[in-house]
Design a protein around this motif. Structure first.
Motif, PDB file in Angstrom:
ATOM      1  N   ILE A  75       6.304  58.560 -20.680  1.00 45.53           N
ATOM      2  CA  ILE A  75       6.108  60.000 -20.903  1.00 45.53           C
ATOM      3  C   ILE A  75       4.654  60.259 -21.281  1.00 45.53           C
ATOM      4  N   ILE A  76       4.118  59.436 -22.170  1.00 47.24           N
ATOM      5  CA  ILE A  76       2.719  59.581 -22.596  1.00 47.24           C
ATOM      6  C   ILE A  76       1.776  59.386 -21.413  1.00 47.24           C
ATOM      7  N   LYS A  77       2.028  58.366 -20.609  1.00 49.65           N
ATOM      8  CA  LYS A  77       1.161  58.052 -19.461  1.00 49.65           C
ATOM      9  C   LYS A  77       1.097  59.207 -18.467  1.00 49.65           C
ATOM     10  N   ASP A  78       2.226  59.853 -18.245  1.00 55.48           N
ATOM     11  CA  ASP A  78       2.311  60.894 -17.206  1.00 55.48           C
ATOM     12  C   ASP A  78       2.054  62.301 -17.737  1.00 55.48           C
ATOM     13  N   PHE A  79       1.885  62.451 -19.031  1.00 52.63           N
ATOM     14  CA  PHE A  79       1.832  63.773 -19.651  1.00 52.63           C
ATOM     15  C   PHE A  79       0.715  64.658 -19.082  1.00 52.63           C
ATOM     16  N   LYS A  80       1.115  65.716 -18.379  1.00 52.08           N
ATOM     17  CA  LYS A  80       0.239  66.760 -17.842  1.00 52.08           C
ATOM     18  C   LYS A  80      -0.870  66.241 -16.918  1.00 52.08           C
ATOM     19  N   VAL A  81      -0.702  65.034 -16.370  1.00 47.50           N
ATOM     20  CA  VAL A  81      -1.701  64.503 -15.434  1.00 47.50           C
ATOM     21  C   VAL A  81      -1.787  65.386 -14.190  1.00 47.50           C
ATOM     22  N   SER A  82      -0.638  65.833 -13.706  1.00 46.98           N
ATOM     23  CA  SER A  82      -0.650  66.675 -12.499  1.00 46.98           C
ATOM     24  C   SER A  82      -1.307  68.019 -12.766  1.00 46.98           C
ATOM     25  N   GLU A  83      -1.241  68.492 -13.996  1.00 48.30           N
ATOM     26  CA  GLU A  83      -1.820  69.793 -14.335  1.00 48.30           C
ATOM     27  C   GLU A  83      -3.333  69.736 -14.517  1.00 48.30           C
ATOM     28  N   GLY A 111      -5.330  66.811 -13.777  1.00 54.12           N
ATOM     29  CA  GLY A 111      -6.024  65.897 -12.885  1.00 54.12           C
ATOM     30  C   GLY A 111      -6.455  64.590 -13.520  1.00 54.12           C
ATOM     31  N   GLU A 112      -6.163  64.394 -14.787  1.00 55.15           N
ATOM     32  CA  GLU A 112      -6.477  63.146 -15.493  1.00 55.15           C
ATOM     33  C   GLU A 112      -5.614  63.089 -16.750  1.00 55.15           C
ATOM     34  N   PRO A 113      -5.438  61.892 -17.303  1.00 60.39           N
ATOM     35  CA  PRO A 113      -4.571  61.768 -18.478  1.00 60.39           C
ATOM     36  C   PRO A 113      -5.166  62.436 -19.712  1.00 60.39           C
ATOM     37  N   LEU A 114      -4.291  63.010 -20.522  1.00 60.10           N
ATOM     38  CA  LEU A 114      -4.703  63.510 -21.832  1.00 60.10           C
ATOM     39  C   LEU A 114      -4.589  62.418 -22.880  1.00 60.10           C
ATOM     40  N   PHE A 115      -3.594  61.518 -22.675  1.00 57.89           N
ATOM     41  CA  PHE A 115      -3.364  60.401 -23.584  1.00 57.89           C
ATOM     42  C   PHE A 115      -2.971  59.176 -22.768  1.00 57.89           C
ATOM     43  N   PHE A 116      -3.146  58.004 -23.375  1.00 55.41           N
ATOM     44  CA  PHE A 116      -2.791  56.748 -22.723  1.00 55.41           C
ATOM     45  C   PHE A 116      -1.799  55.980 -23.602  1.00 55.41           C
ATOM     46  N   PRO A 117      -0.791  55.329 -22.990  1.00 55.82           N
ATOM     47  CA  PRO A 117       0.143  54.512 -23.782  1.00 55.82           C
ATOM     48  C   PRO A 117      -0.592  53.331 -24.410  1.00 55.82           C
ATOM     49  N   ASN A 118      -0.190  52.959 -25.633  1.00 50.19           N
ATOM     50  CA  ASN A 118      -0.960  51.910 -26.317  1.00 50.19           C
ATOM     51  C   ASN A 118      -0.121  51.109 -27.310  1.00 50.19           C
ATOM     52  N   SER A 119       1.182  51.036 -27.116  1.00 48.31           N
ATOM     53  CA  SER A 119       1.970  50.212 -28.034  1.00 48.31           C
ATOM     54  C   SER A 119       1.769  48.739 -27.689  1.00 48.31           C
ATOM     55  N   ASP A 120       2.001  47.868 -28.656  1.00 45.02           N
ATOM     56  CA  ASP A 120       1.905  46.427 -28.411  1.00 45.02           C
ATOM     57  C   ASP A 120       2.870  46.017 -27.318  1.00 45.02           C
ATOM     58  N   GLU A 121       4.071  46.608 -27.335  1.00 43.44           N
ATOM     59  CA  GLU A 121       5.079  46.263 -26.345  1.00 43.44           C
ATOM     60  C   GLU A 121       4.620  46.638 -24.937  1.00 43.44           C
ATOM     61  N   TRP A 122       4.074  47.835 -24.800  1.00 46.46           N
ATOM     62  CA  TRP A 122       3.587  48.291 -23.496  1.00 46.46           C
ATOM     63  C   TRP A 122       2.429  47.426 -23.017  1.00 46.46           C
ATOM     64  N   ASN A 123       1.475  47.165 -23.898  1.00 50.01           N
ATOM     65  CA  ASN A 123       0.295  46.392 -23.507  1.00 50.01           C
ATOM     66  C   ASN A 123       0.652  44.959 -23.123  1.00 50.01           C
ATOM     67  N   LYS A 124       1.603  44.375 -23.821  1.00 52.38           N
ATOM     68  CA  LYS A 124       2.034  43.024 -23.487  1.00 52.38           C
ATOM     69  C   LYS A 124       2.715  43.003 -22.131  1.00 52.38           C
ATOM     70  N   LYS A 125       3.562  43.989 -21.886  1.00 52.29           N
ATOM     71  CA  LYS A 125       4.292  44.049 -20.612  1.00 52.29           C
ATOM     72  C   LYS A 125       3.365  44.256 -19.439  1.00 52.29           C
ATOM     73  N   HIS A 126       2.274  45.018 -19.681  1.00 49.12           N
ATOM     74  CA  HIS A 126       1.357  45.362 -18.589  1.00 49.12           C
ATOM     75  C   HIS A 126       0.073  44.549 -18.634  1.00 49.12           C
ATOM     76  N   GLY A 127       0.078  43.466 -19.383  1.00 51.07           N
ATOM     77  CA  GLY A 127      -1.036  42.524 -19.387  1.00 51.07           C
ATOM     78  C   GLY A 127      -2.322  43.074 -19.932  1.00 51.07           C
ATOM     79  N   LYS A 128      -2.257  43.941 -20.949  1.00 48.83           N
ATOM     80  CA  LYS A 128      -3.464  44.519 -21.526  1.00 48.83           C
ATOM     81  C   LYS A 128      -3.789  43.874 -22.855  1.00 48.83           C
TER      82      LYS A 128
END
Length: 282
Positions: free
Chosen positions: A255-263, A265-282
């Motif tokens: 939800i955070i990643k996609d929030f208002k991107v279409s409106e 043209g770029e993200p307002l916020f980026f996901p940054n939990s440890d769980e998300w970053n580990k899953k996505h290799g960050k």
């Protein structure tokens, strides 16, 4: 017999509607994510899943943490690490968890009288603004945005003083948030340090534009901190923990990643939990 039937009906109703009585989370949040809409959206999605109600109040990070010291909130969302660490060290909070971020930018008039456009160092840009005595607007309220601004001034080796420096103005209504501060800076044709989400949601109505961005010092980490049940036994820590676990999981992070991107043209916020970053290799 009628009383028994009413009692059974009431029990059945409660069982059917159990999610609606899952409890209430009292959330004190920094202003920007509330005004941008991401905190209300996350709360609404969680409520739809669990029935948990939310009471959300907003203030600058400094004021948010002070309010939480009363024990009247279960959870805070903030973005000033030094203030957060102190809040926890003093026994008011626990279990700080990053869950999203964006960044700050230095906004200013397109004419750019201080000549900072495109500079890679935010500190050097502020030095040029000070040298040029170009108008600069500060929130001045110990919010996360103000703390971030002062961090960059320290890196520049400058301590601006609104009483001594005519070019440096503390907005008298800065405590109302980044939106009003940005509009005030725009009306003054001044520079200001502001988070990107505020700029994106206000850009159609203002003339000031991002002139300096991308410096690591401008990173804006946003975290959730539980108010300590050891300090305040009556806080709803059980529900706060469940909500933060959800915030850090895939559903909320997407939800955070996609929030208002279409409106915008770029993200307002980026996901940054440890769980998300580990899953996505960050």
């Amino acid at each position: 017999m009628k009383k028994i039937k009413r009692f059974i009906a009431a029990v059945v109703f409660l069982l059917i509607c159990a999610p609606a009585f899952a409890g209430t989370i009292r959330l004190s949040s920094t202003i920007g994510p509330v005004d941008a809409g991401i905190i209300p959206l996350l709360a609404d999605n969680y409520k739809a899943k669990t029935g948990t109600e939310f009471v959300i109040e907003k203030a600058g990070t400094g004021a948010t943490l002070e309010k939480a010291k009363t024990g009247n909130f279960d959870l805070v969302v903030v973005h000033a690490r030094a203030l957060e660490d102190r809040f926890i060290a003093e026994g008011y909070g626990q279990n700080r968890r990053d869950f999203m971020y964006n960044d700050f930018v230095i906004l200013g008039p397109e004419g750019d009288p201080a000549g900072i456009k495109g500079m890679k160092s935010a500190a050097e840009a502020l030095k040029k603004i000070a040298e040029a005595k170009a108008p600069f607007i500060s929130r001045g309220d110990m919010s996360g945005t103000h703390v971030a601004e002062m961090k960059v001034w320290r890196a520049a080796g400058i301590s601006p003083d609104a009483e001594m420096d005519e070019w440096y103005t503390v907005f008298s209504l800065g405590k109302l948030g980044n939106g009003p501060t940005t509009i005030f800076a725009d009306k003054r044709g001044a520079y200001t340090l502001m988070d990107r989400a505020t700029y994106l949601t206000r850009r159609s109505g203002i003339k000031i534009v991002p002139l300096v961005e991308g410096d690591p010092i401008l990173l804006n980490l946003i975290a959730a901190i539980e108010v300590s049940p050891k300090r305040f036994p009556k806080v709803n820590n059980a529900e706060a923990v469940k909500f933060v676990d959800w915030l850090c999981g895939d559903e909320a992070q997407t939800i955070i990643k996609d929030f208002k991107v279409s409106e915008y043209g770029e993200p307002l916020f980026f996901p940054n939990s440890d769980e998300w970053n580990k899953k996505h290799g960050k």
